[in-house]
Design a protein around this motif. Structure first.
Motif, PDB file in Angstrom:
ATOM      1  N   GLY A 316       0.786  -1.235   0.000  1.00 58.90           N
ATOM      2  CA  GLY A 316       0.000   0.000   0.000  1.00 58.90           C
ATOM      3  C   GLY A 316       0.808   1.270   0.000  1.00 58.90           C
ATOM      4  O   GLY A 316       0.238   2.364   0.024  1.00 58.90           O
ATOM      5  N   ASN A 344      -1.781  -6.166   1.759  1.00 57.75           N
ATOM      6  CA  ASN A 344      -3.000  -5.679   2.396  1.00 57.75           C
ATOM      7  C   ASN A 344      -2.695  -4.741   3.557  1.00 57.75           C
ATOM      8  O   ASN A 344      -3.438  -4.653   4.526  1.00 57.75           O
ATOM      9  CB  ASN A 344      -3.858  -6.861   2.888  1.00 57.75           C
ATOM     10  CG  ASN A 344      -5.330  -6.528   2.936  1.00 57.75           C
ATOM     11  OD1 ASN A 344      -5.807  -5.671   2.200  1.00 57.75           O
ATOM     12  ND2 ASN A 344      -6.053  -7.199   3.800  1.00 57.75           N
ATOM     13  N   THR A 346      -0.348  -0.922   4.821  1.00 56.82           N
ATOM     14  CA  THR A 346       0.280   0.324   4.396  1.00 56.82           C
ATOM     15  C   THR A 346       1.191   0.856   5.498  1.00 56.82           C
ATOM     16  O   THR A 346       1.444   0.173   6.506  1.00 56.82           O
ATOM     17  CB  THR A 346      -0.767   1.350   3.931  1.00 56.82           C
ATOM     18  OG1 THR A 346      -0.099   2.437   3.275  1.00 56.82           O
ATOM     19  CG2 THR A 346      -1.598   1.870   5.085  1.00 56.82           C
ATOM     20  N   GLY A 376      -3.698  -0.184   6.747  1.00 56.19           N
ATOM     21  CA  GLY A 376      -4.196  -1.207   5.839  1.00 56.19           C
ATOM     22  C   GLY A 376      -5.336  -1.987   6.459  1.00 56.19           C
ATOM     23  O   GLY A 376      -5.648  -1.855   7.641  1.00 56.19           O
TER      24      GLY A 376
END
Length: 411
Positions: A316, A344, A346, A376
């Motif tokens: 991400g 999935n 960040t 995320g």
């Protein structure tokens, strides 16, 4: 002027600076929701202490009125016993008051009220005696604008696994730093000078990284003095029993998040005392001076290193600068650098927000969209162990702690 007045004025000033003249953000002082830190999983109970370090050879780079460079650190370590030693809070009361103002302004979507940030406890015991065993030392540098306290969970995990972990605040950069006392040059709590993303100001970013590297090398010098029996704390406080003897400074590693990851990689390049490093999603290039240009690579990315470096990122937060600078690092011969990715997820999944943001969402204090932007959609039951396992396994391979079972050292 009393301590309460000083702290209140700092909070109000930070609110004005960070929210503009249209209104002052107010720290939530009533009891509110308390976030919990995930427990460490290693066999050792943990002690902790805080040190106020003063480098008289440098002036502060952010405030010309401060004639010395001050650094605050926390040390986490395997304890011989924790009986009778109090559990430490993640943040001091005064740091939490400022955190409640600054961090929601820096990280959009964090609640501006309803959270009692000062109530979160760690799993470490203040002042507990260290085990009389020489152990590898790991330094931690947090993300730009973040305090060292947001790296508590991983630091505790590593300490529970047999490391001495030193988390570093970089005052003027960190969102807030609480010192033991005020001085003629600053208040007790010092807020960040940042008013936005440091990557958008090449000069600011260069100063931040240069300062962080100098802070890191100063902390290493201080640890050497501690190992030789000196008391480095500016208040001349006694160290926890055995702590100086527990420092094996022949085995030093460093890890950091974002700007701290940049710092970890470049500090290893510049200082051979650092034997291995983990860069948690930090750029290895300077921001470009002009639109459409490419930023200059840091020396570590230009020339490579002869010691192990892990680049750990997320799906991400990938962008051209990350990919270009990390690819340059990976292109050097010798195979010393490895890259791994969490999906999935960040950017702030590498901090305590990985566990805190889902709790805030579940309590109705943060939206799902804000949580996803911050850490995320990954479940903390997956993200927290994943980050811990990547960092722990890397250092276990290259800087194994004394007494670690063979099966774990070779992970």
């Amino acid at each position: 002027m009393g301590r309460r007045t000083v702290t209140k004025s700092v909070v109000l000033a930070a609110g004005l600076l960070l929210t503009g003249s249209g209104g002052v953000a107010r720290a939530h002082t009533a009891d509110g929701f308390t976030v919990r830190l995930p427990a460490p999983t290693g066999p050792h109970r943990i002690g902790t202490t805080t040190l106020h370090l003063v480098d008289h050879s440098r002036r502060d780079p952010w405030d010309a009125t401060i004639p010395v460079r001050e650094v605050m650190v926390s040390v986490f370590y395997p304890a011989r016993t924790v009986r009778g030693y109090p559990v430490a809070r993640q943040m001091t009361k005064h740091a939490a008051e400022l955190f409640a103002v600054i961090d929601p302004a820096m990280h959009q979507g964090l609640p501006k009220a309803g959270v009692n940030w000062a109530a979160t406890t760690t799993h470490a015991h203040t002042g507990a005696p260290a085990q009389p065993v020489r152990r590898p030392v790991l330094l931690y540098s947090p993300g730009g604008g973040d305090p060292r306290t947001l790296g508590t969970g991983t630091a505790e995990e590593l300490a529970s696994r047999g490391y001495v972990v030193v988390t570093i605040d970089h005052p003027g950069d960190a969102s807030e730093v609480d010192f033991p006392t005020r001085t003629h040059h600053r208040g007790k709590v010092r807020p960040t000078v940042f008013r936005g993303d440091p990557r958008k100001d090449p000069g600011l970013f260069r100063t931040a990284i240069d300062t962080r590297i100098a802070d890191t090398r100063f902390v290493l010098d201080t640890l050497e003095a501690m190992a030789a029996g000196h008391r480095p704390d500016a208040e001349r406080g006694a160290l926890p029993e055995n702590l100086g003897d527990a420092l094996d400074l022949r085995r030093v590693g460093m890890y950091g998040h974002s700007a701290g990851g940049t710092t970890a990689a470049e500090a290893m390049y510049e200082d051979r005392r650092v034997k291995a490093a983990v860069n948690l999603e930090g750029y290895l290039n300077h921001p470009p001076g002009e639109p459409g240009r490419t930023g200059e690579l840091f020396p570590v990315a230009r020339h490579g290193v002869d010691r192990p470096l892990l680049l750990l990122g997320t799906d991400g937060f990938r962008d051209e600068d990350i990919d270009r600078s990390w690819s340059a690092m990976l292109a050097h011969p010798g195979g010393h650098t490895r890259r791994r990715q969490l999906d999935n997820a960040t950017h702030w999944v590498f901090t305590d927000y990985a566990a805190m943001a889902p709790q805030l969402q579940a309590a109705g204090l943060m939206t799902a969209d804000s949580r996803i932007k911050l850490v995320g959609a990954i479940d903390p039951a997956r993200s927290v162990p994943a980050v811990r396992d990547h960092v722990r396994a890397f250092f276990a391979r290259h800087l194994p702690p004394a007494g670690a079972p063979l099966s774990w050292r070779l992970t």
